[in-house]
Scaffold this active site. Structure first.
Site, PDB file in Angstrom:
ATOM      1  N   HIS A 153      -7.336  -3.384   2.339  1.00 37.91           N
ATOM      2  CA  HIS A 153      -6.946  -2.420   1.297  1.00 37.91           C
ATOM      3  C   HIS A 153      -6.337  -1.208   1.998  1.00 37.91           C
ATOM      4  O   HIS A 153      -6.990  -0.543   2.785  1.00 37.91           O
ATOM      5  CB  HIS A 153      -8.154  -2.004   0.463  1.00 37.91           C
ATOM      6  CG  HIS A 153      -7.795  -1.045  -0.649  1.00 37.91           C
ATOM      7  ND1 HIS A 153      -7.444  -1.481  -1.912  1.00 37.91           N
ATOM      8  CD2 HIS A 153      -7.725   0.306  -0.673  1.00 37.91           C
ATOM      9  CE1 HIS A 153      -7.170  -0.431  -2.667  1.00 37.91           C
ATOM     10  NE2 HIS A 153      -7.332   0.663  -1.946  1.00 37.91           N
ATOM     11  N   CYS A 154      -5.074  -0.931   1.663  1.00 33.76           N
ATOM     12  CA  CYS A 154      -4.343   0.144   2.324  1.00 33.76           C
ATOM     13  C   CYS A 154      -4.240   1.337   1.382  1.00 33.76           C
ATOM     14  O   CYS A 154      -3.537   1.251   0.352  1.00 33.76           O
ATOM     15  CB  CYS A 154      -2.953  -0.333   2.735  1.00 33.76           C
ATOM     16  SG  CYS A 154      -2.006   0.920   3.634  1.00 33.76           S
ATOM     17  N   PRO A 155      -4.909   2.448   1.679  1.00 33.42           N
ATOM     18  CA  PRO A 155      -4.778   3.620   0.798  1.00 33.42           C
ATOM     19  C   PRO A 155      -3.406   4.268   0.875  1.00 33.42           C
ATOM     20  O   PRO A 155      -3.005   4.976  -0.057  1.00 33.42           O
ATOM     21  CB  PRO A 155      -5.869   4.560   1.309  1.00 33.42           C
ATOM     22  CG  PRO A 155      -6.083   4.169   2.735  1.00 33.42           C
ATOM     23  CD  PRO A 155      -5.845   2.696   2.793  1.00 33.42           C
ATOM     24  N   GLY A 190      -1.600   2.558  -1.735  1.00 35.69           N
ATOM     25  CA  GLY A 190      -2.305   2.589  -3.007  1.00 35.69           C
ATOM     26  C   GLY A 190      -2.562   1.232  -3.611  1.00 35.69           C
ATOM     27  O   GLY A 190      -2.605   1.095  -4.834  1.00 35.69           O
TER      28      GLY A 190
END
Length: 403
Positions: free
Chosen positions: A167-169, A172
Protein backbone atom coordinates in the site's frame (compact mmCIF):
# COMPACT_ATOMS: atom_id res chain seq x y z
CA UNK A 1 -48.40 5.53 9.92
CA UNK A 2 -48.08 2.75 7.35
CA UNK A 3 -44.91 2.51 5.29
CA UNK A 4 -44.47 1.57 1.66
CA UNK A 5 -41.44 -0.37 0.38
CA UNK A 6 -39.86 1.47 -2.56
CA UNK A 7 -37.34 -0.30 -4.78
CA UNK A 8 -34.46 2.02 -5.68
CA UNK A 9 -31.83 1.21 -8.26
CA UNK A 10 -28.30 1.91 -7.03
CA UNK A 11 -24.76 1.30 -8.21
CA UNK A 12 -22.83 -1.57 -6.68
CA UNK A 13 -19.97 0.68 -5.59
CA UNK A 14 -22.34 2.28 -3.07
CA UNK A 15 -22.71 -1.08 -1.30
CA UNK A 16 -19.12 -2.32 -1.51
CA UNK A 17 -17.51 -2.97 1.90
CA UNK A 18 -14.03 -1.82 2.74
CA UNK A 19 -12.41 1.56 3.30
CA UNK A 20 -12.17 2.87 -0.25
CA UNK A 21 -13.66 6.06 -1.61
CA UNK A 22 -15.30 6.39 -5.02
CA UNK A 23 -15.76 9.37 -7.31
CA UNK A 24 -17.28 10.01 -10.74
CA UNK A 25 -20.04 7.42 -10.23
CA UNK A 26 -17.59 4.65 -9.30
CA UNK A 27 -15.06 5.24 -12.06
CA UNK A 28 -12.40 6.55 -9.64
CA UNK A 29 -11.35 4.32 -6.74
CA UNK A 30 -8.90 5.43 -4.05
CA UNK A 31 -8.07 4.87 -0.39
CA UNK A 32 -9.53 7.13 2.27
CA UNK A 33 -6.13 8.52 3.32
CA UNK A 34 -5.41 10.89 0.42
CA UNK A 35 -3.40 13.61 2.19
CA UNK A 36 0.00 12.26 1.10
CA UNK A 37 -1.28 11.89 -2.46
CA UNK A 38 -2.12 15.60 -2.57
CA UNK A 39 1.38 16.32 -1.27
CA UNK A 40 2.86 14.25 -4.11
CA UNK A 41 0.87 16.19 -6.71
CA UNK A 42 1.90 19.49 -5.12
CA UNK A 43 5.62 18.62 -5.10
CA UNK A 44 5.64 17.46 -8.72
CA UNK A 45 3.56 20.33 -10.09
CA UNK A 46 5.29 22.97 -7.96
CA UNK A 47 8.81 21.84 -8.81
CA UNK A 48 8.12 21.61 -12.53
CA UNK A 49 6.37 25.00 -12.51
CA UNK A 50 9.47 26.66 -11.03
CA UNK A 51 11.62 24.94 -13.62
CA UNK A 52 9.40 26.10 -16.50
CA UNK A 53 9.21 29.65 -15.16
CA UNK A 54 12.87 30.35 -14.26
CA UNK A 55 14.99 27.83 -16.17
CA UNK A 56 13.33 27.01 -19.48
CA UNK A 57 13.26 30.54 -21.02
CA UNK A 58 17.04 30.99 -20.62
CA UNK A 59 17.85 27.40 -21.69
CA UNK A 60 15.58 27.56 -24.75
CA UNK A 61 17.37 30.69 -26.00
CA UNK A 62 20.99 29.85 -25.16
CA UNK A 63 20.99 26.05 -25.60
CA UNK A 64 18.03 24.50 -27.43
CA UNK A 65 14.24 24.91 -27.56
CA UNK A 66 13.91 21.13 -27.33
CA UNK A 67 14.82 21.23 -23.63
CA UNK A 68 11.48 22.64 -22.38
CA UNK A 69 9.54 20.57 -24.93
CA UNK A 70 11.02 17.30 -23.69
CA UNK A 71 10.47 18.40 -20.08
CA UNK A 72 6.78 19.08 -20.76
CA UNK A 73 6.31 15.68 -22.41
CA UNK A 74 8.02 13.92 -19.51
CA UNK A 75 5.97 15.89 -16.98
CA UNK A 76 2.68 14.95 -18.67
CA UNK A 77 3.70 11.28 -18.77
CA UNK A 78 4.55 11.34 -15.05
CA UNK A 79 1.17 12.87 -14.16
CA UNK A 80 -0.68 10.41 -16.38
CA UNK A 81 0.98 7.41 -14.74
CA UNK A 82 0.39 8.84 -11.27
CA UNK A 83 -3.33 9.38 -11.88
CA UNK A 84 -3.67 6.00 -13.59
CA UNK A 85 -2.14 4.29 -10.55
CA UNK A 86 -4.13 6.28 -8.00
CA UNK A 87 -7.56 6.19 -9.63
CA UNK A 88 -7.71 2.54 -10.75
CA UNK A 89 -8.78 -0.67 -9.07
CA UNK A 90 -5.59 -2.41 -7.89
CA UNK A 91 -7.23 -5.84 -8.09
CA UNK A 92 -9.65 -5.91 -5.15
CA UNK A 93 -11.34 -9.28 -4.71
CA UNK A 94 -15.08 -9.33 -3.92
CA UNK A 95 -16.14 -10.73 -0.58
CA UNK A 96 -18.16 -13.90 -0.29
CA UNK A 97 -21.93 -13.67 -0.19
CA UNK A 98 -23.70 -14.95 2.95
CA UNK A 99 -24.69 -18.16 1.16
CA UNK A 100 -21.16 -18.72 -0.11
CA UNK A 101 -19.65 -18.02 3.32
CA UNK A 102 -22.03 -20.53 4.93
CA UNK A 103 -21.13 -23.17 2.35
CA UNK A 104 -17.38 -22.61 2.90
CA UNK A 105 -17.84 -22.87 6.67
CA UNK A 106 -19.65 -26.20 6.22
CA UNK A 107 -16.84 -27.49 4.02
CA UNK A 108 -14.22 -26.47 6.58
CA UNK A 109 -16.13 -28.09 9.46
CA UNK A 110 -16.60 -31.27 7.46
CA UNK A 111 -12.87 -31.41 6.63
CA UNK A 112 -11.61 -30.64 10.14
CA UNK A 113 -14.19 -32.64 12.06
CA UNK A 114 -15.26 -31.93 15.60
CA UNK A 115 -12.58 -30.07 17.55
CA UNK A 116 -12.55 -30.89 21.29
CA UNK A 117 -13.32 -28.04 23.64
CA UNK A 118 -10.27 -26.09 24.74
CA UNK A 119 -8.20 -27.00 21.68
CA UNK A 120 -7.30 -24.59 18.93
CA UNK A 121 -8.83 -25.46 15.55
CA UNK A 122 -6.40 -26.27 12.74
CA UNK A 123 -5.42 -23.44 10.37
CA UNK A 124 -7.72 -22.91 7.45
CA UNK A 125 -5.52 -23.49 4.41
CA UNK A 126 -5.72 -25.24 1.08
CA UNK A 127 -2.84 -26.57 -0.94
CA UNK A 128 -2.56 -26.07 -4.70
CA UNK A 129 0.23 -27.01 -7.06
CA UNK A 130 1.72 -24.33 -9.33
CA UNK A 131 4.57 -25.30 -11.68
CA UNK A 132 5.42 -28.30 -9.53
CA UNK A 133 5.50 -26.25 -6.31
CA UNK A 134 2.99 -26.56 -3.46
CA UNK A 135 1.43 -23.17 -2.64
CA UNK A 136 -0.83 -22.61 0.37
CA UNK A 137 -4.07 -20.67 0.03
CA UNK A 138 -4.94 -18.91 3.28
CA UNK A 139 -8.45 -18.19 4.49
CA UNK A 140 -9.43 -14.56 5.05
CA UNK A 141 -11.72 -14.20 8.07
CA UNK A 142 -12.81 -10.72 6.94
CA UNK A 143 -13.68 -11.46 3.32
CA UNK A 144 -14.76 -15.08 4.04
CA UNK A 145 -12.80 -16.47 1.08
CA UNK A 146 -9.69 -18.50 0.40
CA UNK A 147 -7.32 -15.95 -1.08
CA UNK A 148 -5.83 -16.75 -4.51
CA UNK A 149 -2.06 -17.23 -4.79
CA UNK A 150 -0.03 -14.05 -4.11
CA UNK A 151 -3.10 -12.23 -2.76
CA UNK A 152 -3.12 -10.54 0.63
CA UNK A 153 -5.48 -8.48 2.78
CA UNK A 154 -4.64 -4.77 3.03
CA UNK A 155 -5.31 -3.51 6.54
CA UNK A 156 -5.58 0.12 5.37
CA UNK A 157 -8.12 -0.44 2.59
CA UNK A 158 -9.68 -3.48 4.37
CA UNK A 159 -9.83 -5.50 1.15
CA UNK A 160 -8.10 -8.54 -0.30
CA UNK A 161 -5.96 -7.51 -3.29
CA UNK A 162 -4.82 -9.93 -5.98
CA UNK A 163 -1.02 -10.06 -6.41
CA UNK A 164 -0.69 -7.58 -3.57
CA UNK A 165 2.60 -5.65 -3.67
CA UNK A 166 2.18 -2.94 -1.01
CA UNK A 167 0.00 0.00 0.00
CA UNK A 168 1.61 3.22 -1.21
CA UNK A 169 0.46 6.39 0.57
CA UNK A 170 2.26 8.55 -2.03
CA UNK A 171 -0.20 7.45 -4.71
CA UNK A 172 -3.13 7.07 -2.31
CA UNK A 173 -3.94 3.50 -3.29
CA UNK A 174 -2.84 -0.10 -3.07
CA UNK A 175 -0.43 -1.45 -5.66
CA UNK A 176 -1.54 -4.80 -7.01
CA UNK A 177 -2.18 -6.88 -10.05
CA UNK A 178 -4.04 -4.27 -12.12
CA UNK A 179 -1.94 -1.15 -11.49
CA UNK A 180 1.59 -2.39 -10.72
CA UNK A 181 2.95 -1.68 -14.20
CA UNK A 182 1.63 1.89 -14.05
CA UNK A 183 3.20 2.34 -10.64
CA UNK A 184 6.57 1.16 -11.93
CA UNK A 185 6.32 3.45 -14.99
CA UNK A 186 5.45 6.31 -12.65
CA UNK A 187 8.54 5.78 -10.48
CA UNK A 188 10.77 5.28 -13.53
CA UNK A 189 9.53 8.41 -15.35
CA UNK A 190 9.64 10.45 -12.12
CA UNK A 191 13.26 9.45 -11.64
CA UNK A 192 14.09 10.55 -15.18
CA UNK A 193 12.21 13.84 -14.73
CA UNK A 194 13.97 14.57 -11.43
CA UNK A 195 17.39 13.88 -12.92
CA UNK A 196 16.54 15.92 -16.02
CA UNK A 197 15.42 19.12 -14.29
CA UNK A 198 18.11 18.85 -11.61
CA UNK A 199 20.83 18.52 -14.23
CA UNK A 200 19.63 21.42 -16.35
CA UNK A 201 19.12 23.48 -13.22
CA UNK A 202 22.81 23.15 -12.48
CA UNK A 203 23.64 23.96 -16.11
CA UNK A 204 21.50 27.09 -15.89
CA UNK A 205 23.20 28.32 -12.72
CA UNK A 206 26.68 27.69 -14.13
CA UNK A 207 25.97 29.50 -17.41
CA UNK A 208 24.46 32.52 -15.66
CA UNK A 209 27.28 32.63 -13.10
CA UNK A 210 29.87 32.76 -15.87
CA UNK A 211 28.11 35.69 -17.52
CA UNK A 212 26.97 37.79 -14.57
CA UNK A 213 28.35 36.17 -11.42
CA UNK A 214 26.88 33.89 -8.80
CA UNK A 215 25.32 36.62 -6.64
CA UNK A 216 23.65 38.23 -9.62
CA UNK A 217 22.26 34.83 -10.63
CA UNK A 218 20.67 34.44 -7.18
CA UNK A 219 18.97 37.78 -7.56
CA UNK A 220 17.72 37.19 -11.11
CA UNK A 221 16.36 33.66 -10.56
CA UNK A 222 15.05 33.37 -6.98
CA UNK A 223 12.99 30.27 -7.79
CA UNK A 224 15.91 28.16 -8.97
CA UNK A 225 17.26 27.12 -5.61
CA UNK A 226 14.03 25.96 -3.92
CA UNK A 227 13.26 23.51 -6.71
CA UNK A 228 16.89 22.33 -6.81
CA UNK A 229 16.77 21.57 -3.09
CA UNK A 230 13.55 19.56 -3.56
CA UNK A 231 15.10 17.66 -6.46
CA UNK A 232 18.27 16.92 -4.48
CA UNK A 233 16.45 15.36 -1.51
CA UNK A 234 13.87 13.45 -3.55
CA UNK A 235 16.33 12.21 -6.16
CA UNK A 236 17.87 9.53 -3.96
CA UNK A 237 14.62 8.10 -2.64
CA UNK A 238 12.88 8.01 -6.02
CA UNK A 239 15.85 6.54 -7.87
CA UNK A 240 16.40 4.01 -5.09
CA UNK A 241 12.74 2.95 -5.18
CA UNK A 242 12.90 2.51 -8.95
CA UNK A 243 16.02 0.36 -8.65
CA UNK A 244 14.42 -1.83 -5.97
CA UNK A 245 11.32 -2.50 -8.08
CA UNK A 246 13.48 -3.18 -11.14
CA UNK A 247 15.18 -5.89 -9.08
CA UNK A 248 11.79 -7.36 -8.05
CA UNK A 249 10.52 -7.36 -11.64
CA UNK A 250 13.59 -9.21 -12.83
CA UNK A 251 12.75 -11.96 -10.31
CA UNK A 252 8.96 -11.78 -10.88
CA UNK A 253 8.50 -11.13 -7.18
CA UNK A 254 6.38 -8.70 -5.13
CA UNK A 255 7.38 -6.44 -2.27
CA UNK A 256 5.16 -8.42 0.09
CA UNK A 257 6.84 -11.69 -0.87
CA UNK A 258 10.30 -10.14 -0.54
CA UNK A 259 9.60 -8.79 2.96
CA UNK A 260 8.11 -12.07 4.18
CA UNK A 261 10.85 -14.13 2.53
CA UNK A 262 8.34 -16.38 0.81
CA UNK A 263 10.80 -17.50 -1.89
CA UNK A 264 14.08 -17.13 -0.03
CA UNK A 265 15.20 -20.65 -0.98
CA UNK A 266 14.86 -22.12 2.51
CA UNK A 267 13.51 -25.65 2.75
CA UNK A 268 13.93 -25.95 -1.03
CA UNK A 269 11.12 -23.48 -1.64
CA UNK A 270 11.58 -21.75 -4.98
CA UNK A 271 9.54 -19.06 -6.70
CA UNK A 272 7.07 -20.94 -8.91
CA UNK A 273 6.19 -17.78 -10.86
CA UNK A 274 9.71 -16.99 -12.07
CA UNK A 275 10.67 -17.99 -15.60
CA UNK A 276 14.36 -18.15 -14.65
CA UNK A 277 14.95 -15.45 -17.23
CA UNK A 278 15.10 -11.70 -16.65
CA UNK A 279 13.63 -10.77 -20.03
CA UNK A 280 10.71 -13.17 -19.71
CA UNK A 281 9.96 -11.94 -16.19
CA UNK A 282 10.02 -8.31 -17.29
CA UNK A 283 7.80 -9.04 -20.27
CA UNK A 284 5.25 -10.85 -18.11
CA UNK A 285 5.03 -8.05 -15.55
CA UNK A 286 5.21 -5.02 -17.85
CA UNK A 287 3.82 -6.34 -21.15
CA UNK A 288 1.30 -8.91 -19.95
CA UNK A 289 -2.45 -8.67 -20.60
CA UNK A 290 -4.53 -6.01 -18.85
CA UNK A 291 -6.73 -7.80 -16.37
CA UNK A 292 -10.35 -6.59 -16.02
CA UNK A 293 -11.81 -5.61 -12.68
CA UNK A 294 -13.90 -8.25 -10.92
CA UNK A 295 -15.83 -5.79 -8.75
CA UNK A 296 -18.34 -4.53 -11.36
CA UNK A 297 -18.43 -1.20 -9.51
CA UNK A 298 -20.89 0.46 -11.86
CA UNK A 299 -23.33 -2.44 -12.05
CA UNK A 300 -26.93 -1.91 -10.92
CA UNK A 301 -28.49 -3.41 -7.82
CA UNK A 302 -31.89 -3.02 -6.17
CA UNK A 303 -32.30 -1.55 -2.72
CA UNK A 304 -35.59 -1.62 -0.76
CA UNK A 305 -36.27 1.48 1.31
CA UNK A 306 -39.25 1.98 3.66
CA UNK A 307 -41.00 5.29 2.96
CA UNK A 308 -44.09 6.69 4.74
CA UNK A 309 -47.27 6.36 2.72
CA UNK A 310 -47.96 10.11 2.77
CA UNK A 311 -44.48 10.84 1.37
CA UNK A 312 -44.86 8.17 -1.29
CA UNK A 313 -48.15 9.64 -2.52
CA UNK A 314 -46.81 13.18 -2.67
CA UNK A 315 -43.63 12.33 -4.54
CA UNK A 316 -44.00 10.29 -7.71
CA UNK A 317 -40.52 9.30 -8.91
CA UNK A 318 -40.50 7.77 -12.34
CA UNK A 319 -37.84 5.02 -11.92
CA UNK A 320 -39.25 3.80 -8.59
CA UNK A 321 -41.93 1.19 -8.18
CA UNK A 322 -44.06 0.51 -5.10
CA UNK A 323 -45.00 -2.93 -3.94
CA UNK A 324 -48.79 -2.64 -3.82
CA UNK A 325 -51.61 -4.78 -5.06
CA UNK A 326 -52.56 -4.14 -8.68
CA UNK A 327 -55.89 -2.31 -9.20
CA UNK A 328 -58.49 -3.75 -11.53
CA UNK A 329 -58.11 -0.86 -13.99
CA UNK A 330 -54.47 0.14 -14.49
CA UNK A 331 -53.43 3.74 -14.45
CA UNK A 332 -50.28 5.59 -15.36
CA UNK A 333 -48.78 5.06 -11.89
CA UNK A 334 -49.19 1.28 -11.99
CA UNK A 335 -46.00 -0.65 -12.89
CA UNK A 336 -46.10 -2.97 -15.87
CA UNK A 337 -45.59 -6.10 -13.80
CA UNK A 338 -48.58 -5.19 -11.58
CA UNK A 339 -51.08 -4.38 -14.36
CA UNK A 340 -53.85 -7.00 -14.90
CA UNK A 341 -53.91 -8.88 -18.15
CA UNK A 342 -56.45 -8.41 -20.93
CA UNK A 343 -58.23 -11.64 -19.93
CA UNK A 344 -58.74 -10.34 -16.38
CA UNK A 345 -60.22 -7.09 -17.74
CA UNK A 346 -62.60 -9.00 -20.05
CA UNK A 347 -63.86 -11.19 -17.21
CA UNK A 348 -64.43 -8.18 -14.98
CA UNK A 349 -66.34 -6.39 -17.76
CA UNK A 350 -68.53 -9.46 -18.39
CA UNK A 351 -69.37 -9.69 -14.69
CA UNK A 352 -70.53 -6.07 -14.72
CA UNK A 353 -72.79 -6.51 -17.78
CA UNK A 354 -74.42 -9.88 -16.97
CA UNK A 355 -77.30 -9.64 -14.44
CA UNK A 356 -76.53 -11.37 -11.23
CA UNK A 357 -79.20 -13.77 -9.85
CA UNK A 358 -81.30 -12.37 -7.07
CA UNK A 359 -80.46 -13.60 -3.70
CA UNK A 360 -83.16 -15.91 -2.22
CA UNK A 361 -84.52 -14.66 1.04
CA UNK A 362 -85.48 -17.16 3.73
CA UNK A 363 -89.28 -17.64 4.15
CA UNK A 364 -90.85 -15.44 6.79
CA UNK A 365 -92.95 -17.18 9.45
CA UNK A 366 -96.78 -16.57 9.35
CA UNK A 367 -98.03 -13.70 11.39
CA UNK A 368 -100.25 -14.35 14.43
CA UNK A 369 -103.89 -13.10 14.28
CA UNK A 370 -104.32 -9.68 15.72
CA UNK A 371 -106.88 -9.50 18.57
CA UNK A 372 -108.73 -6.20 18.67
CA UNK A 373 -108.24 -4.38 21.88
CA UNK A 374 -111.10 -2.78 23.79
CA UNK A 375 -111.00 0.96 23.97
CA UNK A 376 -109.42 2.17 27.13
CA UNK A 377 -111.82 3.33 29.87
CA UNK A 378 -111.61 6.99 30.48
CA UNK A 379 -110.09 7.88 33.78
CA UNK A 380 -112.08 10.10 36.05
CA UNK A 381 -110.40 13.29 36.90
CA UNK A 382 -111.24 14.40 40.44
CA UNK A 383 -112.86 17.78 40.72
CA UNK A 384 -110.99 20.70 41.90
CA UNK A 385 -110.45 20.81 45.62
CA UNK A 386 -112.69 23.09 47.67
CA UNK A 387 -113.45 23.46 51.43
CA UNK A 388 -116.79 21.61 51.09
CA UNK A 389 -115.42 18.66 49.25
CA UNK A 390 -112.60 18.38 51.78
CA UNK A 391 -115.11 18.06 54.64
CA UNK A 392 -117.10 15.37 52.78
CA UNK A 393 -113.96 13.42 51.97
CA UNK A 394 -112.81 13.46 55.59
CA UNK A 395 -116.25 12.18 56.78
CA UNK A 396 -116.15 9.29 54.28
CA UNK A 397 -112.63 8.32 55.35
CA UNK A 398 -113.63 8.34 59.03
CA UNK A 399 -116.60 6.00 58.32
CA UNK A 400 -114.43 3.56 56.46
CA UNK A 401 -111.99 3.40 59.37
CA UNK A 402 -114.86 2.80 61.83
CA UNK A 403 -116.06 -0.17 59.79
Amino acid sequence: MSAVMITRKARKWEKLPGKNTFCCDGRVMMARQKGVFYLTVFLIVGTCSLFFAFECPYLAIHLSPAIPVFAIVLFLFVMAMLLRTSFSDPGVLPRALPEEATFIEMEIEAANGNVPAGQRPPPRIRNVQINGQIVKLKYCYTCKIFRPPRASHCSICDNCVDRFDHHCPWVGNCVGKRNYRYFYLFTLSLSLLTIYIFTFGIVHVVMRSVDSGFVKTLQDTPGTYPFMLVCFFTLWSVVGLTGFHSYLISLNQTTNEDIKGSWSGKNRVQNPYSHKNIINNCCEVLCGPAYPSVLDRRGLTQDDLPVPASTATKSNPVPQTTRTTAPLIPNEHTPDDAKPSIADLAIAHAEKISPSPKEEKPPTPPKAPVIPKSPPTPTKVPPLASPETDVEASIIIAKEKAL
